[in-house]
Design a protein around this motif. Structure first.
Motif, mmCIF file in Angstrom:
data_model
loop_
_atom_site.group_PDB
_atom_site.id
_atom_site.type_symbol
_atom_site.label_atom_id
_atom_site.label_comp_id
_atom_site.label_asym_id
_atom_site.label_seq_id
_atom_site.Cartn_x
_atom_site.Cartn_y
_atom_site.Cartn_z
ATOM 1 N N LEU A 4 34.143 39.061 56.011
ATOM 2 C CA LEU A 4 34.232 39.958 55.065
ATOM 3 C C LEU A 4 32.968 40.006 54.497
ATOM 4 O O LEU A 4 32.145 39.135 54.260
ATOM 5 C CB LEU A 4 35.277 39.561 54.148
ATOM 6 N N THR A 5 32.415 41.491 54.479
ATOM 7 C CA THR A 5 31.100 41.949 53.664
ATOM 8 C C THR A 5 31.353 42.700 52.681
ATOM 9 O O THR A 5 31.783 43.821 52.938
ATOM 10 C CB THR A 5 30.075 42.313 54.842
ATOM 11 N N ILE A 6 30.858 42.533 51.622
ATOM 12 C CA ILE A 6 30.991 43.588 50.624
ATOM 13 C C ILE A 6 29.683 44.539 50.638
ATOM 14 O O ILE A 6 28.663 44.167 50.834
ATOM 15 C CB ILE A 6 30.956 42.976 49.125
ATOM 16 N N LEU A 7 30.147 45.923 50.556
ATOM 17 C CA LEU A 7 28.998 46.860 50.905
ATOM 18 C C LEU A 7 28.471 47.500 49.450
ATOM 19 O O LEU A 7 27.385 47.815 49.611
ATOM 20 C CB LEU A 7 29.373 47.966 51.884
ATOM 21 N N ALA A 8 29.346 47.521 48.665
ATOM 22 C CA ALA A 8 29.011 48.089 47.247
ATOM 23 C C ALA A 8 29.954 47.764 46.347
ATOM 24 O O ALA A 8 31.088 47.355 46.482
ATOM 25 C CB ALA A 8 28.946 49.462 47.711
ATOM 26 N N GLY A 9 29.607 47.646 44.941
ATOM 27 C CA GLY A 9 30.379 47.473 44.010
ATOM 28 C C GLY A 9 30.949 46.043 43.639
ATOM 29 O O GLY A 9 31.735 45.752 42.861
ATOM 30 N N GLU A 10 30.096 45.091 44.153
ATOM 31 C CA GLU A 10 30.391 43.759 43.847
ATOM 32 C C GLU A 10 30.239 43.382 42.317
ATOM 33 O O GLU A 10 31.148 42.686 41.927
ATOM 34 C CB GLU A 10 29.326 42.843 44.553
ATOM 35 N N ALA A 11 29.439 44.105 41.734
ATOM 36 C CA ALA A 11 29.609 43.746 40.068
ATOM 37 C C ALA A 11 30.819 44.352 39.667
ATOM 38 O O ALA A 11 30.865 44.151 38.490
ATOM 39 C CB ALA A 11 28.358 44.536 39.693
ATOM 40 N N ALA A 12 31.265 45.325 40.249
ATOM 41 C CA ALA A 12 32.533 45.889 39.588
ATOM 42 C C ALA A 12 33.951 45.096 39.820
ATOM 43 O O ALA A 12 34.923 45.225 39.592
ATOM 44 C CB ALA A 12 32.924 47.296 40.066
ATOM 45 N N LEU A 13 33.633 43.995 40.684
ATOM 46 C CA LEU A 13 34.945 43.178 40.824
ATOM 47 C C LEU A 13 35.263 42.310 39.841
ATOM 48 O O LEU A 13 34.147 41.640 39.118
ATOM 49 C CB LEU A 13 34.503 42.163 42.084
ATOM 50 N N THR A 14 36.384 42.193 39.379
ATOM 51 C CA THR A 14 37.064 41.467 38.247
ATOM 52 C C THR A 14 37.876 40.421 39.025
ATOM 53 O O THR A 14 38.623 40.748 39.624
ATOM 54 C CB THR A 14 38.078 42.228 37.439
ATOM 55 N N LEU A 15 37.459 39.078 38.705
ATOM 56 C CA LEU A 15 38.258 37.849 39.131
ATOM 57 C C LEU A 15 39.327 37.658 38.131
ATOM 58 O O LEU A 15 39.305 37.424 36.783
ATOM 59 C CB LEU A 15 37.367 36.735 38.964
ATOM 60 N N TYR A 16 40.491 37.433 38.784
ATOM 61 C CA TYR A 16 41.681 36.880 38.248
ATOM 62 C C TYR A 16 41.932 35.469 38.984
ATOM 63 O O TYR A 16 42.194 35.303 39.966
ATOM 64 C CB TYR A 16 42.870 37.894 38.289
ATOM 65 N N GLN A 17 42.046 34.619 37.841
ATOM 66 C CA GLN A 17 42.693 33.036 38.442
ATOM 67 C C GLN A 17 43.688 32.507 37.529
ATOM 68 O O GLN A 17 43.926 32.954 36.175
ATOM 69 C CB GLN A 17 41.544 31.771 38.526
ATOM 70 N N TRP A 18 44.692 31.675 38.079
ATOM 71 C CA TRP A 18 45.516 31.148 37.434
ATOM 72 C C TRP A 18 46.078 30.069 38.149
ATOM 73 O O TRP A 18 45.625 29.348 38.992
ATOM 74 C CB TRP A 18 46.843 32.137 37.058
ATOM 75 N N ASN A 19 46.871 29.179 37.440
ATOM 76 C CA ASN A 19 47.442 27.829 37.779
ATOM 77 C C ASN A 19 46.018 26.872 38.315
ATOM 78 O O ASN A 19 45.507 26.272 37.242
ATOM 79 C CB ASN A 19 48.593 27.966 38.914
ATOM 80 N N THR A 20 46.022 26.620 39.533
ATOM 81 C CA THR A 20 45.063 25.723 40.024
ATOM 82 C C THR A 20 43.633 26.251 39.949
ATOM 83 O O THR A 20 42.736 25.558 39.998
ATOM 84 C CB THR A 20 45.395 25.178 41.247
ATOM 85 N N ARG A 21 43.490 27.593 39.817
ATOM 86 C CA ARG A 21 42.160 28.381 39.697
ATOM 87 C C ARG A 21 41.740 28.014 41.100
ATOM 88 O O ARG A 21 40.287 28.511 41.276
ATOM 89 C CB ARG A 21 41.593 28.076 38.657
ATOM 90 N N ARG A 22 42.239 27.747 42.107
ATOM 91 C CA ARG A 22 41.645 27.436 43.540
ATOM 92 C C ARG A 22 41.590 29.031 44.187
ATOM 93 O O ARG A 22 40.892 29.133 44.640
ATOM 94 C CB ARG A 22 42.307 26.460 44.399
ATOM 95 N N ALA A 23 42.682 29.765 44.178
ATOM 96 C CA ALA A 23 42.641 30.857 44.496
ATOM 97 C C ALA A 23 41.889 32.086 43.697
ATOM 98 O O ALA A 23 42.088 31.844 42.420
ATOM 99 C CB ALA A 23 44.070 31.555 44.711
ATOM 100 N N LYS A 24 41.294 32.799 44.170
ATOM 101 C CA LYS A 24 40.370 33.712 43.385
ATOM 102 C C LYS A 24 40.785 35.358 44.006
ATOM 103 O O LYS A 24 40.543 35.612 44.983
ATOM 104 C CB LYS A 24 38.736 33.582 43.894
ATOM 105 N N HIS A 25 41.438 35.830 42.962
ATOM 106 C CA HIS A 25 41.921 37.211 43.197
ATOM 107 C C HIS A 25 41.016 38.159 42.535
ATOM 108 O O HIS A 25 40.572 38.463 41.458
ATOM 109 C CB HIS A 25 43.179 37.450 42.667
ATOM 110 N N TYR A 26 40.604 39.315 43.403
ATOM 111 C CA TYR A 26 39.475 40.390 43.018
ATOM 112 C C TYR A 26 40.201 41.748 42.901
ATOM 113 O O TYR A 26 40.846 42.089 43.906
ATOM 114 C CB TYR A 26 38.673 40.257 43.916
ATOM 115 N N PHE A 27 39.864 42.112 41.791
ATOM 116 C CA PHE A 27 40.412 43.505 41.429
ATOM 117 C C PHE A 27 39.317 44.565 41.219
ATOM 118 O O PHE A 27 38.116 43.761 40.495
ATOM 119 C CB PHE A 27 41.154 43.490 40.386
ATOM 120 N N CYS A 28 38.955 45.742 41.374
ATOM 121 C CA CYS A 28 38.171 46.703 40.914
ATOM 122 C C CYS A 28 38.405 46.856 39.429
ATOM 123 O O CYS A 28 39.422 47.270 38.849
ATOM 124 C CB CYS A 28 38.314 48.099 41.587
#
Length: 129
Positions: A45-69
């Protein structure tokens, strides 16, 4: 290679991996967002653009990292809890990819442990004793 993006195009990424299988998950988060994912190693997976626009959501163990625009709100990918060296990529963000072209396997996330002391009661899974 397969290119992908969020709805507004702010976040753009590329996958350098063959997709042989898709997965669904019945955890409370995946079920609510109706996620269908392709599992790829992190180096694919390579991010080509918009990395700064990714919002991170974590819950429970916080091991998984969910990314949203943070502009359009689309879930694009997440770092997996059960396989932290892999990403689950939202197949509906992939350009020109036909999700019907590969099999879908249901995975069980409902039974994963819930370790957050502030966990909502509607988060299924075994709780620490």
């Amino acid at each position: 290679m397969i290119d992908g993006s969020c709805h507004c195009g702010t976040v753009r990424f590329r996958l350098d991996a063959a997709i042989a299988e898709l997965t669904t998950c019945d955890c409370s988060l995946c079920a609510r967002r109706n996620a269908v994912m392709a599992k790829v190693p992190e180096e694919a997976l390579t991010i080509l653009a918009g990395e700064a626009a990714l919002t991170l959501y974590q819950w429970n163990t916080r091991r998984a990292k969910h990314y949203f625009c943070n502009r359009c709100g689309i879930y694009v990918f997440h770092r997996k809890r059960a396989a932290p060296d892999h990403f689950g990529v939202n197949v509906f963000c992939l350009h020109g990819f036909d999700p019907a072209s590969v099999p879908v396997r249901a995975t069980e996330g409902k039974g994963m442990s819930v370790e957050d002391p502030a966990a909502r009661p509607d988060w299924p899974g075994p709780r620490p004793g």
